[in-house]
Design a protein around this motif. Structure first.
Motif, short mmCIF file in Angstrom:
data_model
loop_
_atom_site.label_atom_id
_atom_site.label_comp_id
_atom_site.label_asym_id
_atom_site.label_seq_id
_atom_site.Cartn_x
_atom_site.Cartn_y
_atom_site.Cartn_z
N THR A 59 0.83 -1.21 0.00
CA THR A 59 0.00 0.00 0.00
C THR A 59 0.86 1.25 0.00
OG1 THR A 59 -1.70 -1.20 1.25
CG2 THR A 59 -1.86 1.20 1.22
N HIS A 60 1.91 1.23 0.82
CA HIS A 60 2.80 2.40 0.91
C HIS A 60 3.52 2.64 -0.42
CE1 HIS A 60 6.39 4.77 2.31
NE2 HIS A 60 5.41 5.41 2.92
N ARG A 61 3.95 1.56 -1.06
CA ARG A 61 4.64 1.70 -2.35
C ARG A 61 3.71 2.31 -3.40
NH1 ARG A 61 4.39 -1.66 -6.45
NH2 ARG A 61 3.61 -3.38 -5.17
N LEU A 62 2.46 1.85 -3.43
CA LEU A 62 1.51 2.38 -4.39
C LEU A 62 1.18 3.84 -4.09
CD1 LEU A 62 -0.91 -0.68 -4.60
CD2 LEU A 62 0.61 0.13 -6.41
N LEU A 63 1.04 4.17 -2.80
CA LEU A 63 0.74 5.55 -2.42
C LEU A 63 1.89 6.49 -2.80
CD1 LEU A 63 -0.90 5.03 1.09
CD2 LEU A 63 -2.04 5.88 -0.98
N GLN A 64 3.10 6.03 -2.63
CA GLN A 64 4.24 6.85 -3.02
C GLN A 64 4.25 7.11 -4.52
OE1 GLN A 64 7.53 4.58 -1.20
NE2 GLN A 64 7.90 6.35 0.13
N ALA A 65 3.90 6.09 -5.30
CA ALA A 65 3.83 6.28 -6.76
C ALA A 65 2.74 7.27 -7.12
CB ALA A 65 3.59 4.93 -7.44
N LEU A 66 1.58 7.16 -6.48
CA LEU A 66 0.48 8.10 -6.73
C LEU A 66 0.84 9.50 -6.27
CD1 LEU A 66 -2.50 5.83 -5.62
CD2 LEU A 66 -2.04 6.60 -7.95
N GLN A 67 1.55 9.58 -5.15
CA GLN A 67 1.98 10.89 -4.65
C GLN A 67 2.95 11.55 -5.61
OE1 GLN A 67 4.44 10.84 -1.07
NE2 GLN A 67 3.38 12.66 -0.30
N GLY A 68 3.83 10.75 -6.19
CA GLY A 68 4.80 11.30 -7.14
C GLY A 68 4.14 11.89 -8.37
N GLN A 69 2.94 11.41 -8.71
CA GLN A 69 2.21 11.92 -9.86
C GLN A 69 1.18 12.99 -9.48
OE1 GLN A 69 2.87 11.10 -13.10
NE2 GLN A 69 4.63 10.04 -12.19
N GLY A 70 1.09 13.31 -8.18
CA GLY A 70 0.18 14.36 -7.75
C GLY A 70 -1.25 13.93 -7.51
N PHE A 71 -1.49 12.60 -7.43
CA PHE A 71 -2.85 12.12 -7.23
C PHE A 71 -3.24 12.03 -5.76
CE2 PHE A 71 -1.91 10.37 -11.47
CZ PHE A 71 -2.99 10.90 -12.16
N VAL A 72 -2.28 11.81 -4.87
CA VAL A 72 -2.55 11.74 -3.43
C VAL A 72 -1.49 12.54 -2.70
CG1 VAL A 72 -3.61 9.44 -3.64
CG2 VAL A 72 -1.19 9.65 -2.99
N ALA A 73 -1.81 12.87 -1.46
CA ALA A 73 -0.86 13.60 -0.61
C ALA A 73 -1.01 13.09 0.82
CB ALA A 73 -1.12 15.10 -0.67
N GLN A 74 0.07 13.21 1.59
CA GLN A 74 0.02 12.80 2.98
C GLN A 74 0.02 14.03 3.88
OE1 GLN A 74 3.35 10.47 4.45
NE2 GLN A 74 2.04 9.41 5.92
N ASP A 75 -0.92 14.06 4.80
CA ASP A 75 -1.00 15.14 5.77
C ASP A 75 0.18 15.00 6.74
OD1 ASP A 75 -1.65 16.62 8.21
OD2 ASP A 75 -3.66 16.85 7.35
N SER A 76 1.06 15.99 6.74
CA SER A 76 2.29 15.89 7.54
C SER A 76 2.02 15.87 9.04
CB SER A 76 3.23 17.04 7.20
OG SER A 76 2.59 18.30 7.41
N GLU A 77 0.91 16.48 9.48
CA GLU A 77 0.60 16.52 10.90
C GLU A 77 -0.15 15.28 11.36
OE1 GLU A 77 -1.41 20.10 11.94
OE2 GLU A 77 0.21 21.42 11.28
N LEU A 78 -1.19 14.89 10.61
CA LEU A 78 -2.01 13.76 11.01
C LEU A 78 -1.48 12.43 10.49
CD1 LEU A 78 -5.55 15.31 10.43
CD2 LEU A 78 -4.26 15.18 12.57
N GLY A 79 -0.67 12.50 9.44
CA GLY A 79 -0.12 11.28 8.88
C GLY A 79 -1.07 10.53 7.97
N VAL A 80 -2.26 11.05 7.74
CA VAL A 80 -3.23 10.35 6.90
C VAL A 80 -3.01 10.71 5.44
CG1 VAL A 80 -4.96 10.24 8.72
CG2 VAL A 80 -4.94 12.19 7.15
N TRP A 81 -3.50 9.84 4.57
CA TRP A 81 -3.41 10.05 3.13
C TRP A 81 -4.73 10.57 2.60
CZ3 TRP A 81 1.07 9.38 0.29
CH2 TRP A 81 2.14 8.78 0.97
N LYS A 82 -4.64 11.53 1.65
CA LYS A 82 -5.83 12.12 1.05
C LYS A 82 -5.62 12.24 -0.45
CE LYS A 82 -6.70 15.15 5.07
NZ LYS A 82 -6.93 16.55 5.50
#
Length: 280
Positions: A59-82
């Motif tokens: 899940t983390h690997r996929l989220l990082q790939a999506l984050q790299g393309q601007g589709f998801v982001a991680q809230d730095s304070e809460l740690g949740v993904w959006k």
């Protein structure tokens, strides 16, 4: 060049076993996006992994790939993904591509100006309504529905307006697959009461939600139709019972019905004939 070499040279890059792996990763990534889209507050990695039935590392690997393309982001304070801005842009392009959404927006604003209440536009997705557009009331007490949120077809004004004009086989399929869950004490939760209600909607040309989806909320809705008379979408006006008693609900229903007919005509659709001729 030998026959074997020619076949190899002509094979698309990435074909073979790797293709299945890439496809699986794509499906998993889209699944994560879909789950995040239903949680505006975001999801923790562990929650998302559990919902998607994936290992946290995957899940983390996929989220990082999506984050790299601007589709998801991680809230730095809460740690949740959006979901992130690119996902919003893609979703918004869907709305822009659907002519009835853009065409309906000025009519929704007009309904709000005339009634003082919130006006909505929704479509059917299986056995649920998905809300795509809204003109919000300025009243302190008002109905607000998050765009993209869902409601049961049988327990919402927009949903019943859409169901009323479905072909019989499609209606029966929905009833068999979805059932009629009771949302409030007023929900039509038997096939007999629902069918009677749908017949009344066809007779008068609009649907009423009598606190069937939420206690204290009344709603009047009417269907938009395509050129074949098939339900395309539906619009509604919703507000608290204190401002929309039964008599006003019927008046709003007539107004919404007329507005839906205007939009349908503007879209080149066909307005079905209903038997009620009473003007409110």
């Amino acid at each position: 060049m030998s026959e074997v070499k020619r076949r190899t040279a002509g094979r698309p890059a990435g074909s073979g076993k790797a293709t299945g792996g890439h496809s699986q990763s794509l499906v998993r990534g889209l699944n994560l996006l879909e789950r995040l889209s239903t949680c505006p507050g975001g999801l923790a990695l562990s929650e998302l992994a559990e919902q998607a039935d994936l290992a946290p590392s995957t899940t983390h690997r996929l989220l990082q790939a999506l984050q790299g393309q601007g589709f998801v982001a991680q809230d730095s304070e809460l740690g949740v993904w959006k979901i992130d801005v690119k996902t919003f842009r893609i979703g918004n392009s869907f709305l822009e591509a659907r002519d009835f959404v853009a065409t309906s927006r000025p009519f929704l604003r007009r309904l709000t100006a005339l009634t003082g209440e919130t006006a909505n536009l929704g479509i059917r997705d299986g056995g649920t309504v998905v809300f795509l557009a809204q003109s919000e009331s300025s009243q302190m007490m008002r109905m607000i529905t998050a765009l993209g949120s869902r409601a049961p077809l049988h327990a919402s004004g927009i949903g019943k307006a859409l169901m009323a004009w479905l072909p019989d086989d499609e209606l029966e399929r929905i009833l068999d697959e979805q059932g009629l869950t009771r949302v409030t004490d007023n929900t039509l939760n038997t096939p007999e009461t629902l069918r009677a209600g749908l017949a009344e909607i066809r007779r008068q040309g609009f649907a009423c939600d009598h606190e069937e989806h939420a206690i204290g909320l009344h709603c009047a809705a009417a269907c938009l139709h395509d050129e074949h008379g098939i339900p395309l979408a539906a619009i509604s006006v919703s507000g608290p019972v204190a401002r929309i008693p039964e008599t006003r609900l019927l008046e709003l229903g007539a107004l919404v019905r007329e507005t839906a007919a205007e939009i349908t005509t503007r879209l080149g659709g066909r307005v079905p004939v209903h038997s009620s001729t009473t003007d409110s």
